[in-house]
Design a protein around this motif. Structure first.
Motif, short mmCIF file in Angstrom:
data_model
loop_
_atom_site.label_atom_id
_atom_site.label_comp_id
_atom_site.label_asym_id
_atom_site.label_seq_id
_atom_site.Cartn_x
_atom_site.Cartn_y
_atom_site.Cartn_z
N TRP A 128 -14.71 -11.73 5.32
CA TRP A 128 -14.01 -10.94 5.88
C TRP A 128 -14.52 -10.31 7.07
O TRP A 128 -15.86 -10.42 7.03
N ASN A 186 -7.47 4.88 8.13
CA ASN A 186 -6.32 3.96 8.15
C ASN A 186 -6.69 2.63 8.03
O ASN A 186 -7.66 1.93 8.38
N PHE A 187 -5.97 1.74 6.95
CA PHE A 187 -6.01 0.53 6.85
C PHE A 187 -4.67 -0.31 7.04
O PHE A 187 -3.89 -0.12 6.13
N ASP A 188 -4.56 -1.26 7.73
CA ASP A 188 -3.47 -2.02 7.93
C ASP A 188 -2.21 -1.08 8.15
O ASP A 188 -1.27 -1.02 7.30
N MET A 189 -2.40 0.00 8.75
CA MET A 189 -1.16 1.01 9.31
C MET A 189 -0.66 1.95 7.98
O MET A 189 0.13 2.58 7.91
N GLN A 190 -1.57 1.89 7.02
CA GLN A 190 -1.53 2.91 6.10
C GLN A 190 -2.58 3.99 5.99
O GLN A 190 -3.65 3.86 6.14
N SER A 191 -2.24 5.18 6.36
CA SER A 191 -3.12 6.22 6.42
C SER A 191 -3.34 6.91 5.00
O SER A 191 -2.71 7.43 4.28
N ARG A 231 -12.06 -7.35 -1.86
CA ARG A 231 -11.31 -8.01 -2.00
C ARG A 231 -10.19 -7.98 -2.84
O ARG A 231 -10.47 -7.63 -4.17
N SER A 232 -9.03 -7.99 -2.70
CA SER A 232 -7.90 -8.08 -3.46
C SER A 232 -7.99 -8.93 -4.66
O SER A 232 -8.61 -10.19 -4.16
#
Length: 94
Positions: free
Chosen positions: A9, A45-50, A64-65
């Protein structure tokens, strides 16, 4: 850019304040810890999540998930053809 078959990544600074802040490619097994050491009104902010209201000493661990996703593409899809079109690699001239 990272080819989809590469297990890794990319950590990319957004609006860096110095030219030495550059994207870095990390192993898919890497974990990155970000700790708030100073500042006020700190948020992430990560992938539009604050994540708001971070305080001095707060840490965010990014890894990693455990979940995987499979992307479907139409027949004939080609990674490099997509790059060529979107980045206009096929256009000549000066």
């Amino acid at each position: 850019m990272l080819h989809p078959s590469i297990p890794g990544w990319v950590l990319v600074p957004i609006a860096p304040h110095t030219l030495s802040n550059r994207p870095i490619v990390l192993s898919d097994a890497a974990e990155v810890a970000v700790e708030v050491v100073s500042g006020r009104d700190v948020s992430a902010n990560f992938d539009m999540q604050s994540l708001a209201s971070l305080l001095h000493g707060d840490r965010i661990l990014v890894k990693r998930s455990e979940h995987c996703v499979r992307f479907l593409h139409p027949l004939g899809w080609n990674y490099f053809a997509t790059l060529r079109k979107k980045l206009r690699w096929n256009e000549g001239g000066s």
